[in-house]
Design a protein around this motif. Sequence first.
Motif, PDB file in Angstrom:
ATOM      1  N   TYR A  11      40.173  31.231  13.928  1.00 45.41           N
ATOM      2  CA  TYR A  11      39.042  30.843  13.093  1.00 45.41           C
ATOM      3  C   TYR A  11      39.280  29.446  12.541  1.00 45.41           C
ATOM      4  CZ  TYR A  11      37.485  35.678  13.247  1.00 45.41           C
ATOM      5  OH  TYR A  11      37.037  36.905  13.669  1.00 45.41           O
ATOM      6  N   SER A  12      38.213  28.655  12.467  1.00 48.65           N
ATOM      7  CA  SER A  12      38.335  27.274  11.988  1.00 48.65           C
ATOM      8  C   SER A  12      38.096  27.145  10.488  1.00 48.65           C
ATOM      9  CB  SER A  12      37.325  26.391  12.727  1.00 48.65           C
ATOM     10  OG  SER A  12      36.000  26.733  12.348  1.00 48.65           O
ATOM     11  N   GLY A  13      37.502  28.164   9.881  1.00 44.15           N
ATOM     12  CA  GLY A  13      37.136  28.069   8.473  1.00 44.15           C
ATOM     13  C   GLY A  13      35.755  27.454   8.267  1.00 44.15           C
ATOM     14  N   GLN A  14      35.137  27.004   9.351  1.00 45.49           N
ATOM     15  CA  GLN A  14      33.797  26.453   9.278  1.00 45.49           C
ATOM     16  C   GLN A  14      32.788  27.521   9.687  1.00 45.49           C
ATOM     17  OE1 GLN A  14      34.540  23.189  11.990  1.00 45.49           O
ATOM     18  NE2 GLN A  14      34.659  21.770  10.270  1.00 45.49           N
ATOM     19  N   GLU A  15      31.503  27.180   9.595  1.00 40.26           N
ATOM     20  CA  GLU A  15      30.454  28.131   9.949  1.00 40.26           C
ATOM     21  C   GLU A  15      29.341  27.426  10.711  1.00 40.26           C
ATOM     22  OE1 GLU A  15      30.614  31.196   6.188  1.00 40.26           O
ATOM     23  OE2 GLU A  15      29.301  29.456   6.050  1.00 40.26           O
ATOM     24  N   TYR A  16      28.562  28.236  11.421  1.00 42.83           N
ATOM     25  CA  TYR A  16      27.343  27.758  12.066  1.00 42.83           C
ATOM     26  C   TYR A  16      26.212  28.666  11.610  1.00 42.83           C
ATOM     27  CZ  TYR A  16      23.828  26.683  15.612  1.00 42.83           C
ATOM     28  OH  TYR A  16      22.666  26.344  16.251  1.00 42.83           O
ATOM     29  N   ALA A  17      25.329  28.119  10.784  1.00 43.94           N
ATOM     30  CA  ALA A  17      24.162  28.870  10.330  1.00 43.94           C
ATOM     31  C   ALA A  17      23.090  28.752  11.416  1.00 43.94           C
ATOM     32  CB  ALA A  17      23.656  28.322   9.007  1.00 43.94           C
ATOM     33  N   LEU A  18      22.784  29.864  12.040  1.00 39.39           N
ATOM     34  CA  LEU A  18      21.786  29.859  13.110  1.00 39.39           C
ATOM     35  C   LEU A  18      20.424  29.470  12.559  1.00 39.39           C
ATOM     36  CD1 LEU A  18      22.939  33.135  14.803  1.00 39.39           C
ATOM     37  CD2 LEU A  18      22.718  30.952  15.986  1.00 39.39           C
ATOM     38  N   PRO A  19      19.782  28.478  13.167  1.00 37.68           N
ATOM     39  CA  PRO A  19      18.433  28.142  12.716  1.00 37.68           C
ATOM     40  C   PRO A  19      17.442  29.247  13.074  1.00 37.68           C
ATOM     41  CG  PRO A  19      19.084  26.772  14.585  1.00 37.68           C
ATOM     42  CD  PRO A  19      20.255  27.624  14.243  1.00 37.68           C
ATOM     43  N   VAL A  20      16.261  29.163  12.527  1.00 39.02           N
ATOM     44  CA  VAL A  20      15.237  30.174  12.780  1.00 39.02           C
ATOM     45  C   VAL A  20      14.803  30.149  14.241  1.00 39.02           C
ATOM     46  CG1 VAL A  20      12.895  30.913  12.177  1.00 39.02           C
ATOM     47  CG2 VAL A  20      14.471  30.172  10.393  1.00 39.02           C
ATOM     48  N   GLU A  21      14.864  28.967  14.849  1.00 35.47           N
ATOM     49  CA  GLU A  21      14.474  28.866  16.253  1.00 35.47           C
ATOM     50  C   GLU A  21      15.433  27.953  17.000  1.00 35.47           C
ATOM     51  OE1 GLU A  21      11.058  25.490  16.108  1.00 35.47           O
ATOM     52  OE2 GLU A  21      10.461  27.511  15.536  1.00 35.47           O
ATOM     53  N   GLY A  22      15.479  28.146  18.300  1.00 36.53           N
ATOM     54  CA  GLY A  22      16.341  27.348  19.162  1.00 36.53           C
ATOM     55  C   GLY A  22      16.253  27.881  20.577  1.00 36.53           C
ATOM     56  N   LEU A  23      17.172  27.427  21.403  1.00 38.49           N
ATOM     57  CA  LEU A  23      17.205  27.861  22.800  1.00 38.49           C
ATOM     58  C   LEU A  23      18.520  28.537  23.123  1.00 38.49           C
ATOM     59  CD1 LEU A  23      15.743  24.802  24.762  1.00 38.49           C
ATOM     60  CD2 LEU A  23      14.621  26.986  24.303  1.00 38.49           C
TER      61      LEU A  23
END
Length: 133
Positions: A11-23
């Motif tokens: 784990y890097s300790g960072q995060e990725y907040a998924l946007p409402v839309e994407g591909l």
Amino acid sequence: MLVPVPKHLSYSGQEYALPVEGLIVLDCPQPQLLLPAARRFQQKLAACGRGGWQIAAAASPDEGGHIWVRCLPGALRQPQGYLLKISPEGVDLLSSDPAGAFYGLQTLQQLLEQSNAVLPGLDCRDWPDFPQR
């Protein structure tokens, strides 16, 4: 907790907040082989309030907000293996074959279910011990 436990997980300790839309980009020679698993993941995204995600067979790497599922023959040494990287910039799943991409999507689905659309930054590598799962 991921089941089965991957061979390598950091784990890097960072995060990725998924946007409402994407591909969800299926970048592979035969994207139709990954379509059922991608659709299941798309449904899980919708259940987390991220219903604007679409599935595509191609996209510009310069565009943000993508989940890349790359199936490139010879990319990894282990058959049915995958490399999953999640960073604040997004998600990249790499495999050498459709089976590896499928299992990587299953891991990503577990992470989504556990994180409620804010994925932990990580580097995950896994492959089977035996050819038959």
